[in-house]
Design a protein around this motif. Structure first.
Motif, PDB file in Angstrom:
ATOM      1  N   LEU A  84       1.913   6.463  57.576  1.00 40.66           N
ATOM      2  CA  LEU A  84       2.088   6.318  59.108  1.00 40.66           C
ATOM      3  C   LEU A  84       3.313   7.385  59.571  1.00 40.66           C
ATOM      4  N   SER A  85       3.879   7.975  58.558  1.00 40.88           N
ATOM      5  CA  SER A  85       4.865   8.886  58.658  1.00 40.88           C
ATOM      6  C   SER A  85       4.561  10.269  59.018  1.00 40.88           C
ATOM      7  N   PHE A  86       2.942  10.393  59.151  1.00 44.11           N
ATOM      8  CA  PHE A  86       2.500  11.602  59.471  1.00 44.11           C
ATOM      9  C   PHE A  86       1.703  11.571  60.775  1.00 44.11           C
ATOM     10  N   GLY A  87       1.998  10.162  61.375  1.00 48.88           N
ATOM     11  CA  GLY A  87       1.447   9.952  62.896  1.00 48.88           C
ATOM     12  C   GLY A  87       0.565   8.824  62.958  1.00 48.88           C
ATOM     13  N   PHE A  88       0.084   8.559  63.968  1.00 42.55           N
ATOM     14  CA  PHE A  88      -0.709   7.365  64.195  1.00 42.55           C
ATOM     15  C   PHE A  88      -2.090   7.614  64.267  1.00 42.55           C
ATOM     16  N   GLU A  89      -2.521   8.687  63.920  1.00 40.47           N
ATOM     17  CA  GLU A  89      -4.149   9.121  63.946  1.00 40.47           C
ATOM     18  C   GLU A  89      -4.840   8.159  62.907  1.00 40.47           C
ATOM     19  N   ASN A  90      -4.356   7.904  61.844  1.00 39.60           N
ATOM     20  CA  ASN A  90      -5.009   7.008  60.832  1.00 39.60           C
ATOM     21  C   ASN A  90      -4.378   5.607  60.630  1.00 39.60           C
ATOM     22  N   ALA A  91      -3.821   5.248  61.691  1.00 37.70           N
ATOM     23  CA  ALA A  91      -3.197   3.807  61.628  1.00 37.70           C
ATOM     24  C   ALA A  91      -4.114   2.701  61.335  1.00 37.70           C
ATOM     25  N   TRP A  92      -5.420   2.925  61.556  1.00 41.76           N
ATOM     26  CA  TRP A  92      -6.519   1.762  61.155  1.00 41.76           C
ATOM     27  C   TRP A  92      -6.636   1.438  59.549  1.00 41.76           C
ATOM     28  N   THR A  93      -5.750   2.414  58.768  1.00 41.09           N
ATOM     29  CA  THR A  93      -5.839   2.462  57.289  1.00 41.09           C
ATOM     30  C   THR A  93      -5.036   1.193  56.990  1.00 41.09           C
ATOM     31  N   ILE A  94      -4.280   0.682  57.955  1.00 39.81           N
ATOM     32  CA  ILE A  94      -3.386  -0.841  57.835  1.00 39.81           C
ATOM     33  C   ILE A  94      -4.473  -1.822  57.347  1.00 39.81           C
ATOM     34  N   ILE A  95      -5.618  -1.702  57.295  1.00 39.01           N
ATOM     35  CA  ILE A  95      -6.650  -2.698  56.755  1.00 39.01           C
ATOM     36  C   ILE A  95      -6.199  -2.939  55.410  1.00 39.01           C
ATOM     37  N   GLY A  96      -6.144  -2.055  54.567  1.00 36.09           N
ATOM     38  CA  GLY A  96      -5.948  -2.227  53.172  1.00 36.09           C
ATOM     39  C   GLY A  96      -4.869  -3.243  52.953  1.00 36.09           C
ATOM     40  N   ALA A  97      -3.498  -2.790  53.388  1.00 36.65           N
ATOM     41  CA  ALA A  97      -2.322  -3.590  53.058  1.00 36.65           C
ATOM     42  C   ALA A  97      -2.414  -4.840  53.860  1.00 36.65           C
ATOM     43  N   ALA A  98      -2.947  -5.059  54.909  1.00 40.79           N
ATOM     44  CA  ALA A  98      -3.124  -6.351  55.645  1.00 40.79           C
ATOM     45  C   ALA A  98      -4.099  -7.384  54.858  1.00 40.79           C
ATOM     46  N   CYS A  99      -5.188  -6.800  54.219  1.00 45.79           N
ATOM     47  CA  CYS A  99      -6.154  -7.693  53.517  1.00 45.79           C
ATOM     48  C   CYS A  99      -5.434  -8.200  52.275  1.00 45.79           C
ATOM     49  N   ILE A 100      -4.663  -7.294  51.550  1.00 43.87           N
ATOM     50  CA  ILE A 100      -3.895  -7.556  50.254  1.00 43.87           C
ATOM     51  C   ILE A 100      -2.834  -8.930  50.814  1.00 43.87           C
ATOM     52  N   GLN A 101      -2.280  -8.528  51.813  1.00 40.50           N
ATOM     53  CA  GLN A 101      -1.322  -9.410  52.500  1.00 40.50           C
ATOM     54  C   GLN A 101      -1.860 -11.011  52.664  1.00 40.50           C
ATOM     55  N   ALA A 102      -3.092 -10.746  53.207  1.00 41.20           N
ATOM     56  CA  ALA A 102      -3.781 -11.878  53.468  1.00 41.20           C
ATOM     57  C   ALA A 102      -4.277 -12.646  52.287  1.00 41.20           C
ATOM     58  N   LEU A 103      -4.804 -11.810  51.322  1.00 44.93           N
ATOM     59  CA  LEU A 103      -5.339 -12.587  49.854  1.00 44.93           C
ATOM     60  C   LEU A 103      -3.792 -13.272  49.303  1.00 44.93           C
ATOM     61  N   PHE A 104      -2.791 -12.715  49.454  1.00 43.82           N
ATOM     62  CA  PHE A 104      -1.692 -13.258  48.696  1.00 43.82           C
ATOM     63  C   PHE A 104      -1.010 -14.589  49.577  1.00 43.82           C
ATOM     64  N   SER A 105      -0.944 -14.382  50.871  1.00 43.42           N
ATOM     65  CA  SER A 105      -0.656 -15.388  51.604  1.00 43.42           C
ATOM     66  C   SER A 105      -1.488 -16.661  51.925  1.00 43.42           C
ATOM     67  N   PHE A 106      -2.852 -16.410  51.891  1.00 44.67           N
ATOM     68  CA  PHE A 106      -3.553 -17.542  52.292  1.00 44.67           C
ATOM     69  C   PHE A 106      -4.410 -17.912  50.804  1.00 44.67           C
ATOM     70  N   ILE A 121      -0.837 -17.404  46.635  1.00 47.68           N
ATOM     71  CA  ILE A 121       0.255 -18.198  46.572  1.00 47.68           C
ATOM     72  C   ILE A 121      -0.094 -19.621  46.707  1.00 47.68           C
ATOM     73  N   PRO A 122      -0.659 -20.141  47.481  1.00 47.40           N
ATOM     74  CA  PRO A 122      -1.053 -21.720  47.755  1.00 47.40           C
ATOM     75  C   PRO A 122      -1.886 -21.972  46.476  1.00 47.40           C
ATOM     76  N   ASP A 123      -2.761 -21.078  45.903  1.00 46.51           N
ATOM     77  CA  ASP A 123      -3.596 -21.692  44.820  1.00 46.51           C
ATOM     78  C   ASP A 123      -2.634 -21.692  43.494  1.00 46.51           C
ATOM     79  N   MET A 124      -1.342 -20.835  43.317  1.00 48.41           N
ATOM     80  CA  MET A 124      -0.426 -20.912  42.372  1.00 48.41           C
ATOM     81  C   MET A 124       0.284 -21.912  42.580  1.00 48.41           C
ATOM     82  N   GLU A 125       0.705 -22.227  43.705  1.00 52.89           N
ATOM     83  CA  GLU A 125       1.535 -23.575  43.984  1.00 52.89           C
ATOM     84  C   GLU A 125       0.818 -24.956  43.665  1.00 52.89           C
ATOM     85  N   THR A 126      -0.251 -25.030  43.873  1.00 59.50           N
ATOM     86  CA  THR A 126      -1.094 -26.152  43.359  1.00 59.50           C
ATOM     87  C   THR A 126      -1.236 -26.251  41.848  1.00 59.50           C
ATOM     88  N   HIS A 127      -1.322 -25.013  41.412  1.00 55.67           N
ATOM     89  CA  HIS A 127      -1.477 -25.022  39.898  1.00 55.67           C
ATOM     90  C   HIS A 127      -0.330 -25.381  39.175  1.00 55.67           C
TER      91      HIS A 127
END
Length: 288
Positions: free
Chosen positions: A230-252, A255-261
């Motif tokens: 993102l420090s190079f500009g917003f042209e490829n801002a769509w690449t947020i999909i990677g971090a967003a998917c990984i964040q969603a994996l951990f959040s949903f 973490i809940p699965d580990m808590e239950t375990h």
């Protein structure tokens, strides 16, 4: 499952990765004779090598042969993406992250008798091999392989871009280093408990303020990759999909699965959970 000594287990675990290391770039050059794109070539090599590891795991009836793949593969495709860019900092950070992850893993790894509890739970729920193994391959190997590709994808666009905002670029580097440091410290503090040297809940250091500070550092790392691009500009801002998917994996899921375990595994965890109110971002405790 046959019993293997630690040295036998180590050979079985590492030899497939040595083979992958030897074949990675020949496979890359072969694919690029048909597809003139290093993004396509690396995505396909990732999927081919993932399938190879799945077959090794299937042969040895052990789903955790794949466990270190997402800590190995970036050491091949990220430097390949960076060729000609002159950027050494980002590949070095990726290497440091991968080495740290593998060190943490093998520090407690007892051998091939180990399998991730989530994989074991799937095996118990779906004992039919015709159902169990496709779930493992698609859900626990193919999907994570796609995620590591998407998570590091911002770096590809950072390598082919020029003239970043210096402040934003330096901030992203410091952010990523901080993420790796947080996860390293959290793993170091957890190790005596995970290795059974100490009993009970880890309630020291970062673990006094977050129930999963290692996951917090992990997700910070992936957001650091995105911030760098993102420090190079917003042209490829769509690449947020990677971090967003990984964040969603951990959040949903993670973490809940580990808590239950952990609630099932230790009676004391419910009390620890009341004291350490944050499951992710380090935050204030509630002692009463």
């Amino acid at each position: 499952m046959p019993q293997y000594s630690y040295s036998q287990s180590l050979k079985i675990m590492l030899i497939p990765y040595i083979i992958i290391g030897i074949l990675w770039f020949p496979l890359t050059f072969l694919i690029e004779t048909y597809y003139d794109s290093i993004l396509i070539s690396q995505f396909l090599v990732i999927q081919i090598t993932t399938a190879f590891l799945f077959l090794i795991g299937f042969y040895y009836n052990n789903t955790s042969i794949y466990d270190i793949y997402w800590k190995i593969a970036p050491m091949f495709f990220v430097p390949y993406w960076s060729k000609g860019s002159g950027n050494m900092i980002l590949p070095v950070l990726v290497y440091f992250y991968c080495i740290k992850q593998n060190y943490t893993y093998f520090r407690f790894w007892p051998g091939l008798q180990y399998e991730d509890y989530r994989n074991v739970a799937v095996k118990q729920q779906y004992p039919n091999p015709m159902i169990f193994w496709p779930i493992i391959y698609l859900g626990f190997e193919v999907v994570p392989s796609i995620m590591i590709f998407l998570g590091h994808l911002p770096l590809y666009y950072a390598f082919i871009s020029q003239n970043p905002c210096t402040f934003a670029y330096n901030f992203s580097i410091i952010f990523t280093i901080s993420a790796i440091a947080i996860e390293l410290i959290a793993d170091y503090q957890l190790f005596p408990y995970r290795s059974k040297l100490l009993k009970g809940d880890c309630d020291v250091g970062l673990w006094r303020y977050s129930r999963h500070p290692n996951y917090f550092g992990e997700c910070m790392y992936w957001w650091g990759q995105y911030l760098c691009q993102l420090s190079f500009g917003f042209e490829n801002a769509w690449t947020i999909i990677g971090a967003a998917c990984i964040q969603a994996l951990f959040s949903f899921y993670s973490i809940p699965d580990m808590e239950t375990h952990l609630l099932k595994k230790r009676e004391t965890y419910a009390t620890y959970k009341k004291k350490v109110v944050s499951s992710f971002i380090p935050w204030f405790r509630m002692e009463k």
